[in-house]
Design a protein around this motif. Structure first.
Motif, PDB file in Angstrom:
ATOM      1  N   MET A 138      13.618 -32.198 -16.443  1.00 17.19           N
ATOM      2  CA  MET A 138      14.488 -31.977 -17.598  1.00 17.19           C
ATOM      3  C   MET A 138      14.127 -30.612 -18.173  1.00 17.19           C
ATOM      4  SD  MET A 138      14.891 -35.463 -19.838  1.00 17.19           S
ATOM      5  CE  MET A 138      14.850 -34.410 -21.264  1.00 17.19           C
ATOM      6  N   GLY A 139      14.905 -29.598 -17.819  1.00 14.73           N
ATOM      7  CA  GLY A 139      14.552 -28.252 -18.241  1.00 14.73           C
ATOM      8  C   GLY A 139      13.274 -27.812 -17.552  1.00 14.73           C
ATOM      9  N   SER A 140      12.281 -27.441 -18.351  1.00 14.41           N
ATOM     10  CA  SER A 140      11.033 -26.916 -17.791  1.00 14.41           C
ATOM     11  C   SER A 140       9.962 -27.989 -17.622  1.00 14.41           C
ATOM     12  CB  SER A 140      10.489 -25.809 -18.701  1.00 14.41           C
ATOM     13  OG  SER A 140      10.230 -26.320 -20.004  1.00 14.41           O
ATOM     14  N   ARG A 141      10.289 -29.241 -17.887  1.00 15.55           N
ATOM     15  CA  ARG A 141       9.275 -30.294 -17.781  1.00 15.55           C
ATOM     16  C   ARG A 141       9.800 -31.463 -16.955  1.00 15.55           C
ATOM     17  NH1 ARG A 141       9.950 -34.693 -21.095  1.00 15.55           N
ATOM     18  NH2 ARG A 141      11.657 -34.575 -22.606  1.00 15.55           N
ATOM     19  N   TRP A 142       8.838 -32.288 -16.497  1.00 20.91           N
ATOM     20  CA  TRP A 142       9.173 -33.489 -15.741  1.00 20.91           C
ATOM     21  C   TRP A 142       9.180 -34.697 -16.667  1.00 20.91           C
ATOM     22  CZ3 TRP A 142      10.800 -33.038 -10.840  1.00 20.91           C
ATOM     23  CH2 TRP A 142      10.478 -31.880 -10.136  1.00 20.91           C
ATOM     24  N   THR A 143      10.056 -35.635 -16.365  1.00 16.92           N
ATOM     25  CA  THR A 143      10.110 -36.862 -17.161  1.00 16.92           C
ATOM     26  C   THR A 143       8.915 -37.753 -16.824  1.00 16.92           C
ATOM     27  OG1 THR A 143      11.355 -38.097 -15.484  1.00 16.92           O
ATOM     28  CG2 THR A 143      12.620 -36.815 -17.091  1.00 16.92           C
ATOM     29  N   GLY A 144       8.796 -38.859 -17.538  1.00 17.80           N
ATOM     30  CA  GLY A 144       7.827 -39.876 -17.174  1.00 17.80           C
ATOM     31  C   GLY A 144       8.217 -40.541 -15.870  1.00 17.80           C
ATOM     32  N   LEU A 145       7.298 -41.325 -15.326  1.00 20.58           N
ATOM     33  CA  LEU A 145       7.541 -41.968 -14.039  1.00 20.58           C
ATOM     34  C   LEU A 145       8.489 -43.149 -14.166  1.00 20.58           C
ATOM     35  CD1 LEU A 145       3.909 -41.958 -12.602  1.00 20.58           C
ATOM     36  CD2 LEU A 145       5.796 -40.439 -11.965  1.00 20.58           C
ATOM     37  N   SER A 146       9.175 -43.436 -13.082  1.00 24.25           N
ATOM     38  CA  SER A 146      10.103 -44.566 -13.019  1.00 24.25           C
ATOM     39  C   SER A 146       9.358 -45.889 -12.967  1.00 24.25           C
ATOM     40  CB  SER A 146      10.964 -44.435 -11.754  1.00 24.25           C
ATOM     41  OG  SER A 146      10.159 -44.690 -10.603  1.00 24.25           O
ATOM     42  N   ASN A 147      10.121 -46.962 -12.850  1.00 24.34           N
ATOM     43  CA  ASN A 147       9.568 -48.279 -12.561  1.00 24.34           C
ATOM     44  C   ASN A 147       8.832 -48.254 -11.229  1.00 24.34           C
ATOM     45  OD1 ASN A 147      12.501 -47.958 -11.721  1.00 24.34           O
ATOM     46  ND2 ASN A 147      11.869 -49.668 -10.410  1.00 24.34           N
ATOM     47  N   LEU A 148       7.960 -49.217 -11.025  1.00 22.71           N
ATOM     48  CA  LEU A 148       7.189 -49.321  -9.790  1.00 22.71           C
ATOM     49  C   LEU A 148       8.012 -50.049  -8.719  1.00 22.71           C
ATOM     50  CD1 LEU A 148       4.341 -48.909  -8.471  1.00 22.71           C
ATOM     51  CD2 LEU A 148       3.846 -51.251  -9.201  1.00 22.71           C
ATOM     52  N   LEU A 149       8.041 -49.503  -7.529  1.00 22.61           N
ATOM     53  CA  LEU A 149       8.729 -50.123  -6.390  1.00 22.61           C
ATOM     54  C   LEU A 149       7.718 -50.336  -5.278  1.00 22.61           C
ATOM     55  CD1 LEU A 149      11.313 -51.021  -4.900  1.00 22.61           C
ATOM     56  CD2 LEU A 149      11.578 -48.644  -4.151  1.00 22.61           C
ATOM     57  N   GLU A 150       7.552 -51.590  -4.866  1.00 23.41           N
ATOM     58  CA  GLU A 150       6.580 -51.918  -3.839  1.00 23.41           C
ATOM     59  C   GLU A 150       7.279 -52.073  -2.485  1.00 23.41           C
ATOM     60  OE1 GLU A 150       2.735 -54.850  -3.147  1.00 23.41           O
ATOM     61  OE2 GLU A 150       4.136 -55.241  -4.797  1.00 23.41           O
ATOM     62  N   VAL A 151       6.830 -51.312  -1.509  1.00 26.11           N
ATOM     63  CA  VAL A 151       7.351 -51.381  -0.140  1.00 26.11           C
ATOM     64  C   VAL A 151       6.227 -51.910   0.738  1.00 26.11           C
ATOM     65  CG1 VAL A 151       8.252 -50.066   1.807  1.00 26.11           C
ATOM     66  CG2 VAL A 151       8.942 -49.473  -0.528  1.00 26.11           C
ATOM     67  N   THR A 152       6.382 -53.139   1.207  1.00 28.64           N
ATOM     68  CA  THR A 152       5.293 -53.786   1.936  1.00 28.64           C
ATOM     69  C   THR A 152       5.512 -53.821   3.440  1.00 28.64           C
ATOM     70  OG1 THR A 152       6.274 -55.993   1.756  1.00 28.64           O
ATOM     71  CG2 THR A 152       4.851 -55.267  -0.052  1.00 28.64           C
TER      72      THR A 152
END
Length: 496
Positions: free
Chosen positions: A100-114
């Motif tokens: 977002m502009g010059s910065r990164w947003t917070g992280l998304s929800n966690l997705l587990e790939v097993t």
């Protein structure tokens, strides 16, 4: 105008200018998996990161470590990361973010790939609350990680799934709940497929009336208001969009109010006369006709003083104002006569009530046990007459108490055993023996996480190999009081 501001105005609740300026838009991205074939979900997988705003830059993380940075030629709201067949090389816990502009947003929800035959469990949550009352039907939201699956809801004690919902274009499903019980959900990728591991259980209670709100005055359960002083009572409900009522005894009080969010309201304490002191409660009900009132909040006590009575005699025993750590200090407040209500107050950004007494005689004895530097402050006392004409005193002499030495160090302990798996959260509990405003988690002298009273849990989100190391915590009280550092806790990350 933000969505939150518009919501409040729709319900006829006004925002203060400061509160309106503080509203913000949630920028958290959403991450899910899409399978080429739901018959073989792990054979060819794509991860989709959807932003809340258009952007040209996306990042994908696996097990707490940055895997890929993507820059697109045109603005987009989502990016698809091809994963292919799931193998030991790409199994893990994924998150994403975007620029977002010059910065990164917070992280998304966690997705587990097993890649395992048994699908990972979904997440189950209740909206907006976890109880049923007349006029309110909560909803259970079951979210999986793969788009297009079928969701199954179960209640403890039932042999069959309570409800089955297909979500061909979504990664979640909602279930209205009309009966109390313990619920869990799972999902399957196709009709003949084995359901996933069940989610954690969510308990839905049935209640005759909504649970009580929380009422405070300047964040406390009691306050002394001197003549001409202003203040406010805050009433917070466990859900949004309620109608609030302030009461003294059985009488509703119609006073000016404003709100900063849909789950709370502030009642202005202006133009109050000495007779307006006493116990206050608040309650709420859902909007609509014949909605039941909630249970009453715990009471808040207001002592109002017109400062027409003489100051009490206020003294400390022992007389020294520099007591030793761990000692007992008695603060004696003496009035000209009996039958009064006494308040021990501490002056710090206004008078804060520490204790209230209604002794049989003309004297109240307040005790500070096992004192520490946290007790260093400016103390006084006030008394009021709870009978007409409800007069009150000026504050007694101020006693400036100093307790030398550092705050005792808290205790830090991990809420896990062994090494932490990459991609999981690491929670450490920091327990302090003295009141605090903030707890801080430090690594090599740098604050890496914090928690506010009354929480004691400090969380390292989405742990990767870079989080391995030694951690300690400290507590902060009124500025500049800071505790010693706790004994260290070693964090080990599996595979690093």
């Amino acid at each position: 105008m933000s969505m939150l501001v518009a919501f409040l105005l729709l319900w006829g609740v006004s925002l203060s200018p400061a509160a309106e300026a503080a509203t913000f838009f949630d920028t958290t991205p959403d991450l899910w998996a899409e399978a080429e074939s739901l018959l073989e979900p792990w054979a060819n997988l794509t991860l989709t990161c959807r932003a809340q705003l258009v952007t040209k830059d996306f990042q994908l993380f696996k097990d707490g470590v940055l895997q890929e940075i993507v820059h697109t030629d045109i603005d987009a709201k989502e990016y698809r990361f091809p994963l292919g067949a799931v193998t030991s090389d790409n199994r893990g816990r994924y998150r994403c973010c975007y620029a977002m502009g010059s910065r990164w947003t917070g992280l998304s929800n966690l997705l587990e790939v097993t890649g395992a035959e048994t699908l990972p469990p979904p997440l189950l949550s209740s909206k907006p609350v976890s109880w049923i009352t007349p006029g309110l039907t909560p909803t259970l939201l079951c979210r999986g990680g793969i788009r297009g699956v079928t969701f199954l809801l179960r209640r403890d004690g039932d042999d069959q799934f309570l409800k089955v919902v297909e979500a061909p274009e979504a990664v979640e499903a909602t279930f209205p709940v009309h009966q109390a019980g313990n619920y869990s959900c799972s999902y399957r990728t196709h009709a003949a497929g084995t359901p996933s591991e069940p989610s954690a259980t969510v308990t839905i209670q049935e209640m005759a009336t909504p649970p009580p709100p929380r009422l405070t005055v300047e964040g406390k359960s009691a306050a002394v208001l001197l003549l001409g002083r202003k203040g406010s009572l805050s009433c917070v409900a466990p859900l949004e969009g309620a109608v609030f009522q302030l009461r003294r005894g059985d009488k509703e009080l119609l006073i000016n109010r404003w709100s900063s969010s849909p789950d709370r309201v502030f009642f202005d304490l202006k133009w109050m006369a000495p007779g307006d002191g006493g116990l206050y409660t608040c309650r709420y009900h859902l909007r609509g006709e014949q909605m039941p009132w909630s249970a009453d909040s715990e009471p808040v006590e207001l002592l109002l003083s017109d400062e027409t009575l003489p100051a009490p005699d206020f003294s400390a025993e022992p007389a020294t104002l520099r007591p030793a750590v761990g000692s007992l200090v008695q603060l004696r407040c003496r009035a000209p006569r009996a039958g009064l209500r006494f308040a021990l107050v501490r002056y710090w950004d206004g008078y804060q009530v520490l204790d209230l007494q209604s002794p049989a005689g003309a004297e109240a004895l307040f005790e500070l046990r096992d004192v520490s530097p946290i007790d260093s402050s400016n103390y006084s006392c006030i008394y009021v007459d709870t009978a007409p004409p409800f007069a009150g005193s000026v504050p007694g002499a101020h006693l400036d108490l100093h307790v030398d030495g550092p705050l005792p160090k808290p205790q830090l302990r991990p809420l896990w055993s062994g090494a932490v798996s990459p991609g999981q959260d690491a929670v450490l509990r920091c327990e302090s023996s003295v009141p605090y405003f903030t707890l801080e988690l430090l690594r090599e002298g740098e604050v890496v996480a914090s928690a506010y009273h009354p929480s004691t849990d400090l969380v390292l989100t989405y742990v990767g190999p870079q989080h391995a190391g030694s951690y300690s915590c400290r507590s902060r009280s009124r500025w500049p009081l800071v505790s010693e550092l706790s004994n260290p806790v070693e964090l080990q990350v599996a595979g690093s």
